[in-house]
Design an enzyme around this catalytic site. Structure first.
Site, PDB file in Angstrom:
ATOM      1  N   TRP A  33      -4.834  55.447  45.051  1.00 27.95           N
ATOM      2  CA  TRP A  33      -6.031  55.431  43.950  1.00 27.95           C
ATOM      3  C   TRP A  33      -5.873  55.707  43.582  1.00 27.95           C
ATOM      4  O   TRP A  33      -6.585  56.190  41.965  1.00 27.95           O
ATOM      5  CB  TRP A  33      -6.980  56.248  44.990  1.00 27.95           C
ATOM      6  CG  TRP A  33      -6.211  57.279  45.751  1.00 27.95           C
ATOM      7  CD1 TRP A  33      -6.156  58.040  46.894  1.00 27.95           C
ATOM      8  CD2 TRP A  33      -6.557  58.915  44.796  1.00 27.95           C
ATOM      9  NE1 TRP A  33      -5.942  59.167  47.357  1.00 27.95           N
ATOM     10  CE2 TRP A  33      -5.918  60.124  45.255  1.00 27.95           C
ATOM     11  CE3 TRP A  33      -7.027  59.205  43.616  1.00 27.95           C
ATOM     12  CZ2 TRP A  33      -5.426  60.739  45.605  1.00 27.95           C
ATOM     13  CZ3 TRP A  33      -6.354  60.689  43.173  1.00 27.95           C
ATOM     14  CH2 TRP A  33      -5.399  61.788  43.360  1.00 27.95           C
ATOM     15  N   LYS A  84      -4.401  44.405  47.862  1.00 27.38           N
ATOM     16  CA  LYS A  84      -5.561  45.569  48.130  1.00 27.38           C
ATOM     17  C   LYS A  84      -5.663  46.794  48.272  1.00 27.38           C
ATOM     18  O   LYS A  84      -4.813  47.959  47.966  1.00 27.38           O
ATOM     19  CB  LYS A  84      -5.233  45.946  50.054  1.00 27.38           C
ATOM     20  CG  LYS A  84      -6.284  45.881  50.456  1.00 27.38           C
ATOM     21  CD  LYS A  84      -6.959  47.910  50.398  1.00 27.38           C
ATOM     22  CE  LYS A  84      -6.410  48.930  51.170  1.00 27.38           C
ATOM     23  NZ  LYS A  84      -6.741  50.024  51.147  1.00 27.38           N
ATOM     24  N   GLU A  94       7.242  52.846  48.312  1.00 23.08           N
ATOM     25  CA  GLU A  94       7.076  53.145  47.216  1.00 23.08           C
ATOM     26  C   GLU A  94       6.787  54.418  48.126  1.00 23.08           C
ATOM     27  O   GLU A  94       4.963  54.143  47.765  1.00 23.08           O
ATOM     28  CB  GLU A  94       6.765  52.800  45.798  1.00 23.08           C
ATOM     29  CG  GLU A  94       7.437  53.654  44.770  1.00 23.08           C
ATOM     30  CD  GLU A  94       5.795  54.829  44.244  1.00 23.08           C
ATOM     31  OE1 GLU A  94       6.331  56.109  44.865  1.00 23.08           O
ATOM     32  OE2 GLU A  94       5.209  54.373  43.550  1.00 23.08           O
ATOM     33  N   CYS A 113       2.562  60.715  42.273  1.00 23.83           N
ATOM     34  CA  CYS A 113       3.881  61.113  42.956  1.00 23.83           C
ATOM     35  C   CYS A 113       4.634  61.541  42.599  1.00 23.83           C
ATOM     36  O   CYS A 113       5.785  62.242  43.160  1.00 23.83           O
ATOM     37  CB  CYS A 113       4.676  59.448  44.125  1.00 23.83           C
ATOM     38  SG  CYS A 113       3.964  58.627  42.911  1.00 23.83           S
ATOM     39  N   GLU A 132       3.841  68.005  49.175  1.00 23.90           N
ATOM     40  CA  GLU A 132       3.583  67.305  48.350  1.00 23.90           C
ATOM     41  C   GLU A 132       1.695  68.233  48.347  1.00 23.90           C
ATOM     42  O   GLU A 132       0.758  67.759  49.061  1.00 23.90           O
ATOM     43  CB  GLU A 132       3.499  66.183  48.492  1.00 23.90           C
ATOM     44  CG  GLU A 132       3.000  65.366  47.219  1.00 23.90           C
ATOM     45  CD  GLU A 132       3.121  63.888  46.840  1.00 23.90           C
ATOM     46  OE1 GLU A 132       3.318  63.071  46.067  1.00 23.90           O
ATOM     47  OE2 GLU A 132       3.411  63.189  48.171  1.00 23.90           O
TER      48      GLU A 132
END
Length: 459
Positions: free
Chosen positions: A132, A156, A231, A265, A362
């Site tokens: 997203w 998707k 990824e 990320c 993270e």
């Protein structure tokens, strides 16, 4: 089947209600993509390139419309959303050119009565699953090389931000790319993973998202030995050595750490600063961070929008609480950080240490933990002490130090005095459990191609 409600994270109001794609509809789309592949694969590369270029022109024409969708469904500040559309266009433009550069070669044979020819052919139907946080850039860097290679693709998008992808697919159709060559489904991640990995007509799965989900997709893809690109997660370190330009390091730290409210990320997740310059660096970083305006992405001057949802806010606050318990010092009171709804004010955590969650997980939010070091090898060791290896950053003005750090950091994307190293014409991807395969650059089209070798007898 229930409906999908797409929410505005700034207000939590419903923007649009969509129907989920049924199992039968997905199977039909795959069948159509498979049939379309038999034709699309044979379309002249120059014609494919021209169609992709027309798609690019339409994306540019609808730049502000797409940026508004990104801000509306993802919360990203509008100027930043415009920048994402530009980034997406860069991928489309690059692969429009790469369509014409899929070269074969001849190899000298081991005998004079043979000729060896090597060619590359499209892999087939592609199933693409995207996150997203970059609803335009993440899908175009899959769609564009797939189309350029001669593959058909089913997209998707994340259920939190599907509207941008839907519009991009519509624009591709307006450009003249056949509807069955590029399409989309609305589905949950688990369902989409099953659709793409278990249908034998889907020959490639490309995924951007978390490492746990990536592991599952890799396992499922093995049932049919699919071509896959992953990824996955990141935990980017940022090293500021004692000979760095501090003002530049601070500027670039803010750029990489707080883009999209820290929800990327590749954003710096943990910062290591040499003790000789730590006081000055922390003081300047805190000043710069506290000047960042937080608010609705459409408001003037906003640099940090909302986090994507309440769950994201809870995770960030958990990391902050944990850091304080382990001796971390917040640059502003916790009560000031909590703004209500999905909004958090950015905060710097000084006196950070390796016992904190933020140094090993993270965070995906506007939090910058700063830990001091005296020995550069310690900073490098801390940086590499993780299963992830996507992106890393360092700042030094000594070329010997810089090359030493570069050679010893185990990351696929590294910025030296550069907090924003990503580019469409450069390969993007990680090492270790951050995945495999590359997106962008000439390497980005390779995963969509199969190599064939022909040995011709001349007698």
């Amino acid at each position: 089947m229930s409906k999908l409600e797409v929410l505005n994270p700034s207000t939590n109001e419903v923007i649009k209600t969509l129907d989920y794609t049924t199992d039968e509809e997905v199977n039909t789309l795959v069948d159509r993509a498979y049939d379309a592949f038999q034709t699309w694969r044979n379309v002249d590369a120059h014609e494919r390139s021209e169609l992709i270029s027309k798609w690019s022109a339409l994306i540019k024409e609808h730049r502000d419309e797409l940026a508004r969708l990104i801000t509306l469904e993802g919360g990203k500040p509008f100027p930043e959303a415009q920048g994402e559309v530009d980034y997406a266009v860069a991928y489309v433009d690059w692969y429009a050119g790469e369509a014409k550069r899929i070269y074969g070669r001849t190899v000298p044979a081991n005998t004079p009565d043979k000729k060896i020819i090597i060619d590359q052919f499209p892999v087939g139907v592609v199933g693409a699953i995207t996150p997203w946080n970059f609803p335009a850039a993440m899908i175009t860097r899959k769609m564009a090389p797939a189309l350029a290679a001669g593959c058909t693709i089913i997209c998707k998008p994340a259920t939190r931000t599907p509207l941008t992808t839907i519009r991009l697919v519509e624009l591709a159709h307006e450009a003249g790319i056949p509807e069955d060559v590029v399409s989309y489904i609305i589905a949950g991640g688990k369902d989409a993973g099953n659709y793409f990995t278990q249908n034998e007509k889907v020959r490639k799965v490309t995924f951007t998202g978390s490492t746990p989900v990536g592991r599952k997709l890799i396992s499922l893809s093995s049932d049919h030995v699919k071509n896959i690109t992953m990824e996955l997660g990141g935990l980017a370190p940022l090293i500021v050595h004692k000979d760095a330009d501090i003002d530049h390091a601070v500027e670039q730290t803010v750029a990489t750490k707080f883009r999209n409210a820290g929800q990327t990320c590749v954003c710096a997740n943990r910062i290591y600063v040499h003790e000789d310059i730590a006081d000055e660096y922390e003081e300047k970083l805190i000043k710069a961070v506290h000047e960042l305006k937080v608010g609705d992405g459409f408001d003037e001057g906003v640099k940090i929008g909302p986090l994507i949802n309440e769950k994201g806010v809870e995770k960030v606050l958990d990391h902050i609480d944990d850091a304080v318990k382990h001796g971390g010092k917040l640059s502003r009171p916790l009560e000031e950080v909590k703004m209500g709804g999905n909004f958090l004010k950015p905060v710097v955590i000084t006196n950070a240490n390796q016992d904190m969650k933020a140094m090993h997980e993270e965070t995906f939010g506007p939090v910058a933990p700063v830990m001091r070091y005296s020995d550069l090898d310690d900073a490098i060791r801390y940086s590499n002490d993780t299963e992830f290896g996507l992106a890393g950053y360092f700042f030094t003005n000594d070329y010997r130090t810089g090359l030493y750090i570069y050679n010893n950091l185990n990351y696929g994307v590294i910025g030296w005095n550069d907090g924003l190293p990503s580019a469409a014409h450069a390969p993007f991807g990680g090492m270790k459990e951050s995945g495999y395969g590359r997106e962008g650059g000439k390497e980005g089209i390779e995963p969509y191609l199969e190599t064939k070798y022909l040995s011709v007898g001349l007698k």
